[in-house]
Design a protein around this motif. Structure first.
Motif, PDB file in Angstrom:
ATOM      1  N   SER A 144       0.829  -1.207   0.000  1.00 30.49           N
ATOM      2  CA  SER A 144       0.000   0.000   0.000  1.00 30.49           C
ATOM      3  C   SER A 144       0.861   1.252   0.000  1.00 30.49           C
ATOM      4  N   LEU A 145       1.979   1.210   0.717  1.00 23.67           N
ATOM      5  CA  LEU A 145       2.884   2.356   0.743  1.00 23.67           C
ATOM      6  C   LEU A 145       3.417   2.658  -0.648  1.00 23.67           C
ATOM      7  N   LEU A 146       3.797   1.626  -1.387  1.00 21.03           N
ATOM      8  CA  LEU A 146       4.320   1.831  -2.734  1.00 21.03           C
ATOM      9  C   LEU A 146       3.235   2.373  -3.666  1.00 21.03           C
ATOM     10  N   GLU A 147       2.016   1.852  -3.548  1.00 18.75           N
ATOM     11  CA  GLU A 147       0.928   2.347  -4.381  1.00 18.75           C
ATOM     12  C   GLU A 147       0.627   3.805  -4.079  1.00 18.75           C
ATOM     13  N   ASN A 148       0.632   4.160  -2.791  1.00 26.66           N
ATOM     14  CA  ASN A 148       0.350   5.546  -2.411  1.00 26.66           C
ATOM     15  C   ASN A 148       1.414   6.498  -2.932  1.00 26.66           C
ATOM     16  N   ARG A 149       2.644   6.028  -2.999  1.00 24.36           N
ATOM     17  CA  ARG A 149       3.713   6.877  -3.526  1.00 24.36           C
ATOM     18  C   ARG A 149       3.539   7.105  -5.024  1.00 24.36           C
ATOM     19  N   ILE A 150       3.111   6.073  -5.724  1.00 27.23           N
ATOM     20  CA  ILE A 150       2.899   6.226  -7.168  1.00 27.23           C
ATOM     21  C   ILE A 150       1.724   7.161  -7.435  1.00 27.23           C
ATOM     22  N   LEU A 151       0.652   7.000  -6.640  1.00 30.77           N
ATOM     23  CA  LEU A 151      -0.554   7.812  -6.838  1.00 30.77           C
ATOM     24  C   LEU A 151      -0.471   9.166  -6.158  1.00 30.77           C
ATOM     25  N   SER A 152       0.573   9.387  -5.372  1.00 27.53           N
ATOM     26  CA  SER A 152       0.850  10.637  -4.639  1.00 27.53           C
ATOM     27  C   SER A 152      -0.002  10.803  -3.381  1.00 27.53           C
ATOM     28  N   GLN A 153      -1.075  10.042  -3.219  1.00 28.77           N
ATOM     29  CA  GLN A 153      -1.856  10.083  -1.986  1.00 28.77           C
ATOM     30  C   GLN A 153      -2.745   8.846  -1.925  1.00 28.77           C
ATOM     31  N   PRO A 154      -3.163   8.433  -0.699  1.00 26.75           N
ATOM     32  CA  PRO A 154      -3.996   7.231  -0.575  1.00 26.75           C
ATOM     33  C   PRO A 154      -5.325   7.393  -1.310  1.00 26.75           C
ATOM     34  N   THR A 155      -5.655   6.387  -2.094  1.00 21.69           N
ATOM     35  CA  THR A 155      -6.900   6.387  -2.863  1.00 21.69           C
ATOM     36  C   THR A 155      -7.504   5.004  -2.771  1.00 21.69           C
ATOM     37  N   THR A 156      -8.816   4.920  -2.761  1.00 20.41           N
ATOM     38  CA  THR A 156      -9.490   3.644  -2.614  1.00 20.41           C
ATOM     39  C   THR A 156     -10.765   3.626  -3.437  1.00 20.41           C
ATOM     40  N   ILE A 157     -11.372   2.452  -3.536  1.00 18.85           N
ATOM     41  CA  ILE A 157     -12.676   2.315  -4.180  1.00 18.85           C
ATOM     42  C   ILE A 157     -13.630   1.632  -3.215  1.00 18.85           C
ATOM     43  N   ILE A 158     -14.915   1.913  -3.390  1.00 19.83           N
ATOM     44  CA  ILE A 158     -15.939   1.282  -2.567  1.00 19.83           C
ATOM     45  C   ILE A 158     -16.294  -0.068  -3.184  1.00 19.83           C
ATOM     46  N   ARG A 159     -16.111  -1.132  -2.417  1.00 19.63           N
ATOM     47  CA  ARG A 159     -16.486  -2.482  -2.844  1.00 19.63           C
ATOM     48  C   ARG A 159     -17.631  -2.983  -1.978  1.00 19.63           C
ATOM     49  N   GLN A 160     -18.218  -4.091  -2.391  1.00 20.63           N
ATOM     50  CA  GLN A 160     -19.271  -4.686  -1.580  1.00 20.63           C
ATOM     51  C   GLN A 160     -18.736  -5.056  -0.204  1.00 20.63           C
ATOM     52  N   ALA A 161     -17.484  -5.505  -0.149  1.00 21.03           N
ATOM     53  CA  ALA A 161     -16.867  -5.827   1.141  1.00 21.03           C
ATOM     54  C   ALA A 161     -16.745  -4.590   2.023  1.00 21.03           C
TER      55      ALA A 161
END
Length: 376
Positions: free
Chosen positions: A25-42
């Motif tokens: 997650s840390l690596l993804e946040n660095r690529i995207l420049s900030q934490p981002t998520t999507i709403i799933r059924q879970a």
């Protein structure tokens, strides 16, 4: 609602900053420049569980996210943390529980409890709890006097540490920050106070949950591996996960990690969380009875392996919308990556979308000198 991309605003007192996040997650946040998520059924299911837990003791809501590799267990745990933080819960996050058992911080033997204290890890945990939850903790005061004494590493001639009843909890934490040797005792006192209060619900989130029930890398003076329930930090987490200790209001959430080869999922975890369908069980598998006691009553919440097309479209929109990829964001790219990954979130991103960052293979012209190719 489902598939909606959401940006998580973070600041220096946000749990993702103070406590940290798992490495992927840390690596993804660095690529995207900030934490981002999507709403799933879970995600919606998780919100219902949190709503159920907010007015009940944490012993009634002890959940562990399970699922295949890359299904999104750690990501859903981060969504749980963000949801509770936004609801003004007291949040305590352990994003890398393997750090409590991999012998990367010092440990000292405590003669009173006959267990091993981990002062540095407890010190860091106190510091982070205060950073994230100072506003809520400032409204709470200790209900009893704590004559904590001193850790075994401190000379017995020093005056015992006494914290009077009625002390604000930030002051209680500060006593542990004044001397790291006192941190394990102060952390235990803080958790006792959070058990007694019912003004604020408390979330305890533990990633790499299976590491607490694996063989530790800590050794005793006889070079024998120390059991995790003989170490102060894992023992504290396991007591709340098992319901032996319970917050007045709140919940305990954990997430398994299937890619940690150093601390894999043990037979006891497979049995307690009913994961035997995912492997070949044997009547000769060894089980550790004390570990089974700590695992009693934990509810496994299975995360589906694949995303729905709507969820995958939201994830695709995040990566294309943040200009994180060089490829054209067309339907052909989306469908090809979604099909190749079978909807698995991690494969969809790391083996799918991020592979689009790779250029064409290097063409070596042997008429040109080094460094284009190795002359040797």
């Amino acid at each position: 609602m489902i598939g909606k991309p959401t940006v998580i605003p973070v600041h220096k007192t946000h749990p993702f900053v103070a406590f940290g996040t798992p490495k992927p997650s840390l690596l993804e946040n660095r690529i995207l420049s900030q934490p981002t998520t999507i709403i799933r059924q879970a995600t919606l299911d998780m919100a219902k569980v949190v709503e159920f837990a907010k007015d009940k003791p944490s012993s009634a809501t002890r959940v562990c996210y399970t699922g295949d590799t890359g299904a999104g267990k750690s990501h859903l745990l981060q969504q749980t943390i963000q949801h509770c933080y936004a609801q003004k819960w007291i949040v305590i996050s352990i994003p890398r529980a393997f750090a409590t058992v991999n012998s990367t911080t010092p440990h000292t033997y405590d003669l009173r409890t006959r267990t091993y204290l981990q002062p540095e890890f407890a010190y860091q945990t106190l510091q982070r709890i205060l950073t994230v939850n100072e506003a809520q903790l400032s409204t709470l005061s200790s209900l009893q006097t704590y004559d904590l004494g001193r850790a075994a590493s401190v000379p017995p001639t020093e005056k015992p540490l006494t914290i009077p009843a009625g002390s604000p909890l930030p002051d209680l934490i500060q006593e542990g920050l004044n001397d790291s040797a006192d941190a394990p005792l102060v952390l235990d006192a803080l958790m006792t106070e959070l058990q007694a209060q019912e003004q604020h619900p408390v979330l305890l989130a533990i990633d790499d949950f299976q590491a607490l029930f694996a063989r530790t890398l800590y050794l005793d003076p006889h070079f024998t591996a120390i059991q995790s329930y003989h170490l102060s930090m894992p023992r504290l987490l396991m007591q709340f996960a098992s319901g032996q200790r319970s917050f007045g209001r709140g919940a305990v959430f954990g997430a398994l990690t299937t890619t940690n080869s150093q601390f894999p999922i043990s037979n006891d975890v497979y049995l307690a969380l009913d994961l035997d369908a995912e492997r070949w069980a044997s009547p000769y598998d060894k089980h550790h009875k004390p570990m089974q006691e700590y695992l009693k009553g934990i509810l496994p919440l299975h995360i589906p392996t694949g995303m729905t097309p709507t969820e995958a479209a939201g994830l695709f929109e995040i990566w294309m919308g943040r200009n994180a990829l060089f490829a054209d964001g067309n339907d052909a790219l989306f469908l090809s990556k979604y099909t190749d990954s079978n909807g698995n979130p991690r494969n969809f991103v790391w083996n799918g979308l991020l592979r689009s960052l790779e250029g064409s293979p290097l063409v070596i012209d042997r008429r040109k000198p080094y460094p284009q190719y190795n002359l040797a």
